[in-house]
Design a protein around this motif. Structure first.
Motif, mmCIF file in Angstrom:
data_model
loop_
_atom_site.group_PDB
_atom_site.id
_atom_site.type_symbol
_atom_site.label_atom_id
_atom_site.label_comp_id
_atom_site.label_asym_id
_atom_site.label_seq_id
_atom_site.Cartn_x
_atom_site.Cartn_y
_atom_site.Cartn_z
ATOM 1 N N VAL A 25 64.860 125.289 48.606
ATOM 2 C CA VAL A 25 64.456 124.282 49.579
ATOM 3 C C VAL A 25 62.992 123.935 49.315
ATOM 4 O O VAL A 25 62.150 124.828 49.213
ATOM 5 N N ARG A 26 62.707 122.637 49.182
ATOM 6 C CA ARG A 26 61.315 122.214 48.996
ATOM 7 C C ARG A 26 60.521 122.624 50.231
ATOM 8 O O ARG A 26 60.904 122.291 51.357
ATOM 9 N N PHE A 30 62.325 122.154 56.011
ATOM 10 C CA PHE A 30 62.714 122.750 57.288
ATOM 11 C C PHE A 30 61.433 123.164 58.016
ATOM 12 O O PHE A 30 60.373 123.282 57.392
ATOM 13 N N ASP A 31 61.530 123.434 59.299
ATOM 14 C CA ASP A 31 60.364 123.881 60.062
ATOM 15 C C ASP A 31 59.888 125.261 59.620
ATOM 16 O O ASP A 31 58.696 125.547 59.661
ATOM 17 N N ASN A 32 60.833 126.118 59.238
ATOM 18 C CA ASN A 32 60.524 127.510 58.892
ATOM 19 C C ASN A 32 61.255 127.894 57.609
ATOM 20 O O ASN A 32 62.109 127.148 57.119
ATOM 21 N N ILE A 82 67.236 116.694 62.237
ATOM 22 C CA ILE A 82 67.269 115.974 60.970
ATOM 23 C C ILE A 82 65.861 116.019 60.392
ATOM 24 O O ILE A 82 64.879 115.917 61.136
ATOM 25 N N GLY A 83 65.780 116.225 59.099
ATOM 26 C CA GLY A 83 64.475 116.270 58.450
ATOM 27 C C GLY A 83 64.565 115.831 57.006
ATOM 28 O O GLY A 83 65.536 116.146 56.314
#
Length: 149
Positions: A25-26, A30-32, A82-83
């Motif tokens: 994951v770049r 995500f938030d965390n 969503i992100g």
């Protein structure tokens, strides 16, 4: 899993057998940090959906949601989050993610799809309106970790 592709971004929904996809994951998508056990549990609980945007195998966007069922109401789908990584925003990836999760929700028999966001999140509000949603007045959201009773 069916994938739709427009080079180089691929939109793909994940199942529990795909939890390894979340190993790449770049940072900032995500938030965390992704917790592998939580990721697998989310994917294995079949009321949940997770759709990702992949750039050469790296997750650069996502949308997650959950089927909501009640004995007295139609089955609904809640878009949890969503992100899209800030480096690639504005390319229609959020729109593609939301369309795919909407298709999955409708395939599951959901009659209503809904989401919530902060009033100051102008990009998300614009995306939801673009998808044909309507903002609801008079909704108050509460949250708690420990109800204290």
């Amino acid at each position: 899993m069916r994938a739709m592709s427009v080079n180089p971004i691929t939109i793909r929904n994940l199942g529990p057998e795909d939890a390894h996809v979340l190993d790449r994951v770049r940072p900032g998508t995500f938030d965390n940090e992704i917790d592998p056990a939580r990721a697998w549990a989310f994917l294995a609980t079949r009321v949940n959906e997770l759709v990702v945007a992949l750039d050469r195998g790296e997750v650069v966007g996502f949308v997650s949601g959950t089927v909501l069922m009640h004995p007295d109401k139609p089955t609904a789908f809640f878009v949890n989050e969503i992100g899209v990584h800030e480096d690639i925003r504005g390319q229609g990836i959020g729109n593609r993610l939301l369309k795919r999760i909407t298709e999955l929700a409708l395939d599951r028999g959901c009659e209503e799809i809904w989401a919530a966001t902060e009033a100051e999140n102008i990009p998300a509000r614009g995306l939801f309106r673009k998808m044909g949603s309507e903002e609801q007045d008079g909704v108050v959201v509460y949250s708690w970790a420990d109800p204290g009773y």
